[in-house]
Design a protein around this motif. Structure first.
Motif, PDB file in Angstrom:
ATOM      1  N   ASP A  29      -9.087  10.569  41.665  1.00  0.00           N
ATOM      2  CA  ASP A  29     -10.315  11.118  41.485  1.00  0.00           C
ATOM      3  C   ASP A  29     -11.617  10.689  41.916  1.00  0.00           C
ATOM      4  O   ASP A  29     -12.591  10.892  41.791  1.00  0.00           O
ATOM      5  CB  ASP A  29     -10.317  11.687  39.999  1.00  0.00           C
ATOM      6  CG  ASP A  29      -9.442  12.568  39.485  1.00  0.00           C
ATOM      7  OD1 ASP A  29      -8.995  13.172  40.530  1.00  0.00           O
ATOM      8  OD2 ASP A  29      -8.942  12.725  38.444  1.00  0.00           O
ATOM      9  N   ALA A  30     -11.505   9.137  42.194  1.00  0.00           N
ATOM     10  CA  ALA A  30     -12.376   8.242  42.638  1.00  0.00           C
ATOM     11  C   ALA A  30     -13.154   8.856  43.768  1.00  0.00           C
ATOM     12  O   ALA A  30     -14.570   8.476  44.034  1.00  0.00           O
ATOM     13  CB  ALA A  30     -12.018   6.998  42.881  1.00  0.00           C
ATOM     14  N   ILE A  31     -12.515   9.686  44.570  1.00  0.00           N
ATOM     15  CA  ILE A  31     -13.199   9.999  45.867  1.00  0.00           C
ATOM     16  C   ILE A  31     -12.816  11.682  45.869  1.00  0.00           C
ATOM     17  O   ILE A  31     -11.762  11.908  45.845  1.00  0.00           O
ATOM     18  CB  ILE A  31     -12.583   9.264  47.231  1.00  0.00           C
ATOM     19  CG1 ILE A  31     -12.838   7.962  47.017  1.00  0.00           C
ATOM     20  CG2 ILE A  31     -13.342  10.182  48.541  1.00  0.00           C
ATOM     21  CD1 ILE A  31     -12.390   7.119  48.127  1.00  0.00           C
ATOM     22  N   THR A  32     -13.963  12.318  46.050  1.00  0.00           N
ATOM     23  CA  THR A  32     -13.712  14.036  46.296  1.00  0.00           C
ATOM     24  C   THR A  32     -13.351  14.319  47.688  1.00  0.00           C
ATOM     25  O   THR A  32     -14.280  13.691  48.553  1.00  0.00           O
ATOM     26  CB  THR A  32     -15.054  14.698  45.897  1.00  0.00           C
ATOM     27  OG1 THR A  32     -15.334  14.316  44.564  1.00  0.00           O
ATOM     28  CG2 THR A  32     -14.862  16.133  45.836  1.00  0.00           C
ATOM     29  N   VAL A  33     -12.337  14.784  47.967  1.00  0.00           N
ATOM     30  CA  VAL A  33     -11.745  15.213  49.270  1.00  0.00           C
ATOM     31  C   VAL A  33     -11.805  16.692  49.754  1.00  0.00           C
ATOM     32  O   VAL A  33     -11.541  17.581  49.022  1.00  0.00           O
ATOM     33  CB  VAL A  33     -10.208  14.535  49.465  1.00  0.00           C
ATOM     34  CG1 VAL A  33      -9.567  14.881  50.806  1.00  0.00           C
ATOM     35  CG2 VAL A  33     -10.089  13.296  48.797  1.00  0.00           C
ATOM     36  N   TYR A  34     -12.198  16.808  50.860  1.00  0.00           N
ATOM     37  CA  TYR A  34     -12.351  17.992  51.236  1.00  0.00           C
ATOM     38  C   TYR A  34     -11.551  18.182  52.993  1.00  0.00           C
ATOM     39  O   TYR A  34     -11.667  17.191  53.421  1.00  0.00           O
ATOM     40  CB  TYR A  34     -13.629  18.865  51.764  1.00  0.00           C
ATOM     41  CG  TYR A  34     -14.481  18.794  50.486  1.00  0.00           C
ATOM     42  CD1 TYR A  34     -14.522  19.733  49.592  1.00  0.00           C
ATOM     43  CD2 TYR A  34     -15.274  17.782  50.208  1.00  0.00           C
ATOM     44  CE1 TYR A  34     -15.126  19.661  48.521  1.00  0.00           C
ATOM     45  CE2 TYR A  34     -16.225  17.629  48.904  1.00  0.00           C
ATOM     46  CZ  TYR A  34     -16.171  18.716  48.205  1.00  0.00           C
ATOM     47  OH  TYR A  34     -16.904  18.787  47.014  1.00  0.00           O
ATOM     48  N   SER A  35     -11.012  19.106  53.401  1.00  0.00           N
ATOM     49  CA  SER A  35     -10.591  19.289  54.743  1.00  0.00           C
ATOM     50  C   SER A  35     -10.932  20.590  55.257  1.00  0.00           C
ATOM     51  O   SER A  35     -11.329  21.580  54.650  1.00  0.00           O
ATOM     52  CB  SER A  35      -9.123  18.852  54.957  1.00  0.00           C
ATOM     53  OG  SER A  35      -8.286  20.055  54.243  1.00  0.00           O
ATOM     54  N   ALA A  36     -11.048  20.621  56.744  1.00  0.00           N
ATOM     55  CA  ALA A  36     -11.531  21.918  57.438  1.00  0.00           C
ATOM     56  C   ALA A  36     -11.148  21.882  58.752  1.00  0.00           C
ATOM     57  O   ALA A  36     -10.846  20.688  59.328  1.00  0.00           O
ATOM     58  CB  ALA A  36     -13.111  22.155  57.268  1.00  0.00           C
ATOM     59  N   GLY A  37     -11.211  23.097  59.463  1.00  0.00           N
ATOM     60  CA  GLY A  37     -10.896  23.129  60.921  1.00  0.00           C
ATOM     61  C   GLY A  37     -12.090  23.641  61.595  1.00  0.00           C
ATOM     62  O   GLY A  37     -12.831  24.630  61.182  1.00  0.00           O
ATOM     63  N   THR A  38     -12.404  23.266  62.828  1.00  0.00           N
ATOM     64  CA  THR A  38     -13.430  23.852  63.958  1.00  0.00           C
ATOM     65  C   THR A  38     -12.885  25.249  64.478  1.00  0.00           C
ATOM     66  O   THR A  38     -13.711  26.242  64.514  1.00  0.00           O
ATOM     67  CB  THR A  38     -13.710  22.998  64.827  1.00  0.00           C
ATOM     68  OG1 THR A  38     -12.653  22.659  65.406  1.00  0.00           O
ATOM     69  CG2 THR A  38     -14.281  21.630  64.397  1.00  0.00           C
ATOM     70  N   ALA A  39     -11.500  25.370  64.165  1.00  0.00           N
ATOM     71  CA  ALA A  39     -10.938  26.616  64.556  1.00  0.00           C
ATOM     72  C   ALA A  39      -9.534  26.773  63.930  1.00  0.00           C
ATOM     73  O   ALA A  39      -8.448  26.478  64.425  1.00  0.00           O
ATOM     74  CB  ALA A  39     -10.527  26.842  66.251  1.00  0.00           C
ATOM     75  N   PRO A  40      -9.703  26.980  62.606  1.00  0.00           N
ATOM     76  CA  PRO A  40      -8.464  27.043  61.735  1.00  0.00           C
ATOM     77  C   PRO A  40      -7.420  27.890  62.131  1.00  0.00           C
ATOM     78  O   PRO A  40      -7.726  28.844  62.669  1.00  0.00           O
ATOM     79  CB  PRO A  40      -9.154  27.403  60.335  1.00  0.00           C
ATOM     80  CG  PRO A  40     -10.579  27.287  60.397  1.00  0.00           C
ATOM     81  CD  PRO A  40     -10.925  27.407  62.019  1.00  0.00           C
ATOM     82  N   SER A  41      -6.057  27.261  61.762  1.00  0.00           N
ATOM     83  CA  SER A  41      -4.938  28.053  62.223  1.00  0.00           C
ATOM     84  C   SER A  41      -4.770  29.111  60.911  1.00  0.00           C
ATOM     85  O   SER A  41      -5.316  29.202  60.199  1.00  0.00           O
ATOM     86  CB  SER A  41      -3.866  26.922  62.228  1.00  0.00           C
ATOM     87  OG  SER A  41      -2.565  27.368  62.360  1.00  0.00           O
ATOM     88  N   ASP A  42      -3.559  29.667  61.065  1.00  0.00           N
ATOM     89  CA  ASP A  42      -3.182  30.759  60.078  1.00  0.00           C
ATOM     90  C   ASP A  42      -2.028  29.804  59.039  1.00  0.00           C
ATOM     91  O   ASP A  42      -1.927  30.614  58.105  1.00  0.00           O
ATOM     92  CB  ASP A  42      -2.742  31.857  60.663  1.00  0.00           C
ATOM     93  CG  ASP A  42      -1.425  31.980  61.560  1.00  0.00           C
ATOM     94  OD1 ASP A  42      -1.077  30.413  61.892  1.00  0.00           O
ATOM     95  OD2 ASP A  42      -0.728  32.722  61.912  1.00  0.00           O
ATOM     96  N   LYS A  43      -1.695  28.858  59.412  1.00  0.00           N
ATOM     97  CA  LYS A  43      -0.741  28.009  58.509  1.00  0.00           C
ATOM     98  C   LYS A  43      -0.759  26.759  58.585  1.00  0.00           C
ATOM     99  O   LYS A  43      -1.335  26.154  59.782  1.00  0.00           O
ATOM    100  CB  LYS A  43       0.417  28.551  58.694  1.00  0.00           C
ATOM    101  CG  LYS A  43       1.205  28.640  59.873  1.00  0.00           C
ATOM    102  CD  LYS A  43       2.449  29.049  59.971  1.00  0.00           C
ATOM    103  CE  LYS A  43       3.467  29.164  61.229  1.00  0.00           C
ATOM    104  NZ  LYS A  43       3.049  28.200  62.174  1.00  0.00           N
ATOM    105  N   LEU A  44      -0.313  25.827  57.632  1.00  0.00           N
ATOM    106  CA  LEU A  44      -0.071  24.521  57.618  1.00  0.00           C
ATOM    107  C   LEU A  44       0.870  24.184  58.715  1.00  0.00           C
ATOM    108  O   LEU A  44       2.040  25.041  58.826  1.00  0.00           O
ATOM    109  CB  LEU A  44       0.008  23.667  56.343  1.00  0.00           C
ATOM    110  CG  LEU A  44      -1.138  24.034  55.302  1.00  0.00           C
ATOM    111  CD1 LEU A  44      -0.489  23.383  53.908  1.00  0.00           C
ATOM    112  CD2 LEU A  44      -2.303  23.316  55.802  1.00  0.00           C
ATOM    113  N   SER A  45       0.965  22.900  59.280  1.00  0.00           N
ATOM    114  CA  SER A  45       2.082  22.400  60.027  1.00  0.00           C
ATOM    115  C   SER A  45       3.208  22.146  59.326  1.00  0.00           C
ATOM    116  O   SER A  45       2.880  21.270  58.216  1.00  0.00           O
ATOM    117  CB  SER A  45       1.523  21.185  60.948  1.00  0.00           C
ATOM    118  OG  SER A  45       2.652  20.503  61.435  1.00  0.00           O
ATOM    119  N   ALA A  46       4.363  22.637  59.377  1.00  0.00           N
ATOM    120  CA  ALA A  46       5.776  22.252  58.661  1.00  0.00           C
ATOM    121  C   ALA A  46       5.768  20.784  58.564  1.00  0.00           C
ATOM    122  O   ALA A  46       6.234  20.105  57.808  1.00  0.00           O
ATOM    123  CB  ALA A  46       6.730  23.182  59.015  1.00  0.00           C
TER     124      ALA A  46
END
Length: 136
Positions: A29-46
């Motif tokens: 919890d010491a660092i608040t983490v976000y992630s995003a994409g410039t052209a988001p896919s429809d799913k995470l990479s397995a």
């Protein structure tokens, strides 16, 4: 207030999600983490999910999403993973944009788990240094 970071890649299904999972595992919890994409896919990479599970981290509950302008503006650091995604600074940004490059840029499902693990391990090295920097 905790330090904060936004990890960005093109699809937000692989590299940026792995970085976010590794930072959450490393810094809690010491660092608040976000992630995003410039052209988001429809799913995470397995393969990315599998590589993260192997080191005891988790991408559970995550999904590809676009950049939220408010998050972009407010975080202490924006990390762009690889050379496919481009992020421009916006007025009023609190942090700076930094790009992390990798020996083998392509962490797609083409090339298999070994390539994904190699990228994961490179990201983990960057994460350790970034966490120290952000927690100063």
């Amino acid at each position: 207030m905790s330090a904060s970071v936004l990890f960005v890649c093109k699809k937000n299904g692989g590299k940026s999600q792995m970085a976010a999972a590794l930072m959450r595992q490393h810094a809690g919890d010491a660092i608040t983490v976000y992630s995003a994409g410039t052209a988001p896919s429809d799913k995470l990479s397995a393969l990315a999910e599998e590589a993260i599970i192997e080191v005891g981290a988790s991408m559970e509950g995550e999904y590809p999403k676009p950049i939220d302008p408010e998050i972009l503006r407010s975080v202490d650091r924006v990390i762009v993973l690889g050379d496919e995604a481009k992020v421009a600074s916006v007025d009023g940004m609190a942090g700076v944009i930094e790009t992390w490059t990798f020996a083998d840029q392509d962490a797609s499902d083409i090339g298999g788990g070994d390539r994904t693990r190699a990228i994961r391990d490179q990201i983990a090295e960057y994460i350790r240094a970034l966490a120290v920097e952000l927690l100063r």
